[in-house]
Enzyme design. Structure first.
Site, short mmCIF file in Angstrom:
data_model
loop_
_atom_site.label_atom_id
_atom_site.label_comp_id
_atom_site.label_asym_id
_atom_site.label_seq_id
_atom_site.Cartn_x
_atom_site.Cartn_y
_atom_site.Cartn_z
N GLU A 1 3.14 2.32 14.62
CA GLU A 1 3.31 2.94 15.94
C GLU A 1 2.21 3.95 16.27
O GLU A 1 1.82 4.10 17.43
CB GLU A 1 4.65 3.68 15.99
CG GLU A 1 4.83 4.53 17.22
CD GLU A 1 6.15 5.27 17.27
OE1 GLU A 1 6.46 6.01 16.33
OE2 GLU A 1 6.86 5.10 18.25
N ASP A 2 1.71 4.63 15.24
CA ASP A 2 0.78 5.73 15.51
C ASP A 2 -0.62 5.26 15.91
O ASP A 2 -1.43 6.06 16.37
CB ASP A 2 0.69 6.63 14.26
CG ASP A 2 2.01 7.31 14.01
OD1 ASP A 2 2.62 7.76 15.00
OD2 ASP A 2 2.45 7.36 12.85
N ARG B 1 -5.60 8.29 8.15
CA ARG B 1 -4.95 7.19 8.87
C ARG B 1 -5.89 6.46 9.84
O ARG B 1 -5.50 5.49 10.47
CB ARG B 1 -3.72 7.71 9.61
CG ARG B 1 -2.70 8.34 8.63
CD ARG B 1 -1.31 8.33 9.17
NE ARG B 1 -0.93 6.99 9.59
CZ ARG B 1 0.14 6.71 10.31
NH1 ARG B 1 0.93 7.67 10.66
NH2 ARG B 1 0.41 5.48 10.66
N ARG C 1 -0.64 16.53 15.26
CA ARG C 1 -1.45 15.30 15.23
C ARG C 1 -2.17 15.00 16.54
O ARG C 1 -3.18 14.31 16.55
CB ARG C 1 -0.56 14.10 14.88
CG ARG C 1 0.06 14.17 13.50
CD ARG C 1 -0.98 13.96 12.41
NE ARG C 1 -0.43 14.16 11.09
CZ ARG C 1 0.20 13.23 10.39
NH1 ARG C 1 0.36 12.03 10.89
NH2 ARG C 1 0.67 13.50 9.20
N HIS D 1 6.17 14.53 15.14
CA HIS D 1 5.76 13.92 16.42
C HIS D 1 6.80 14.19 17.51
O HIS D 1 7.97 14.48 17.21
CB HIS D 1 5.66 12.40 16.27
CG HIS D 1 4.52 11.91 15.44
ND1 HIS D 1 4.70 11.04 14.39
CD2 HIS D 1 3.19 12.14 15.52
CE1 HIS D 1 3.51 10.76 13.86
NE2 HIS D 1 2.59 11.41 14.52
N CYS E 1 8.54 4.17 14.19
CA CYS E 1 7.16 4.17 13.70
C CYS E 1 6.76 2.90 12.95
O CYS E 1 5.58 2.66 12.77
CB CYS E 1 6.89 5.40 12.86
SG CYS E 1 8.06 5.63 11.57
#
Ligand code: CIR
Length: 254
Positions: free
Chosen positions: A65-66, A85, A130, A160, A247
């Site tokens: 998802e990120d 990431r 983030r 998040h 996620c």
């Protein structure tokens, strides 16, 4: 047709990023079994699963998802806030290029998909550890031409925005007021997580069904009481990695 993009669990998940919770041992085999059940549920709900290439060198690669925000008209490839990431995005962009035109968030902006809650034509974007203000501004510039509005939302105490609030119906949200103010969601009916279950605000709506972690029965009851069609799934190993039900997939319609 509805697509669910997923990626297998890396053995490196035991070294995943952690920000707000203490490290506990993660059972990789158990995580894989839970992931298979999660994917199975998405398939039962009519999603065609598309698996990204395995990424054993990416500890958090399962949390797809990120890496992207997929809208009807375009897919935004993110620049994740955690440096570890960033390598995840290349394969996601390759996969999504078959379905949407692509645009990219560029450094110094950072943006995690877990911070982007799409409710109708508004993108609520968490200002979190983030996602920075540049990330919100860039996202706004990228999606405004398609008629979307972007609203930056302060997040405190969790990873998040979608750890704190998710959409559970056309006009309703599930939220933890300790982590996000309800004010930006004034137009929505609000269901609060049970106080004993602070991590329960992360629910995944797929059509008329809500995927929900089995570990939060009290909040689950609140959702069922308002008539939601809940499917529970055990994501306990992912919770230890600071992840939830949203996620582990990117769900979008073709
Ligand atoms: C991380 O810290 O990046 C991962 N351990 C967890 C990411 C969870 N992503 C999400 O909720 N969207």
């Amino acid at each position: 047709m509805r697509i669910a993009l997923t990626r297998s669990v890396s053995p490196g998940i035991v070294q995943c990023e952690l920000t707000h919770i203490a490290r506990e041992p993660i059972d990789v085999d158990m995580a894989r079994a839970q992931h298979a059940a999660y994917e199975g549920l998405l398939a039962d709900l009519g999603c065609r699963r598309i698996r990204l290439p395995d990424a054993p060198a990416c500890p958090d690669g399962v949390f797809v998802e990120d890496t992207a925000v997929v809208l009807e008209e375009v897919a935004v490839i993110t620049h994740p806030g955690a440096a570890s990431r960033r390598a995840e995005t290349t394969s996601v962009a390759e996969a999504l290029a078959r379905y949407r035109p692509l645009v990219w968030i560029q450094p110094p902006a950072t943006l995690d998909g877990g911070d982007v809650l799409v409710l109708g034509r508004t993108l609520y974007v968490g200002l979190s550890g983030r996602t920075n203000a540049d990330g919100v501004d860039q996202l706004r510039r990228l999606v405004e031409p398609f008629g979307y509005r972007c609203r930056g939302i302060e997040v405190r105490g969790c990873l998040h925005l979608k750890s704190a609030v998710t959409g559970i119906g056309e006009e309703s949200v599930l939220l933890n007021r300790a982590w996000v103010s309800p004010d930006p969601f004034a137009a929505f009916e609000k269901i609060d997580v049970d106080p004993a279950e602070p991590h329960a605000a992360n629910a995944l709506r797929v059509g008329d069904v809500v995927l929900f972690p089995a570990a939060f029965p009290r909040t689950g009851e609140r959702l069922e009481r308002v008539g939601l069609d809940l499917r529970t799934v055990d994501v306990a190993e992912f919770t230890k990695a600071e992840g939830g039900v949203t996620c582990c997939s990117i769900v979008f319609d073709l």
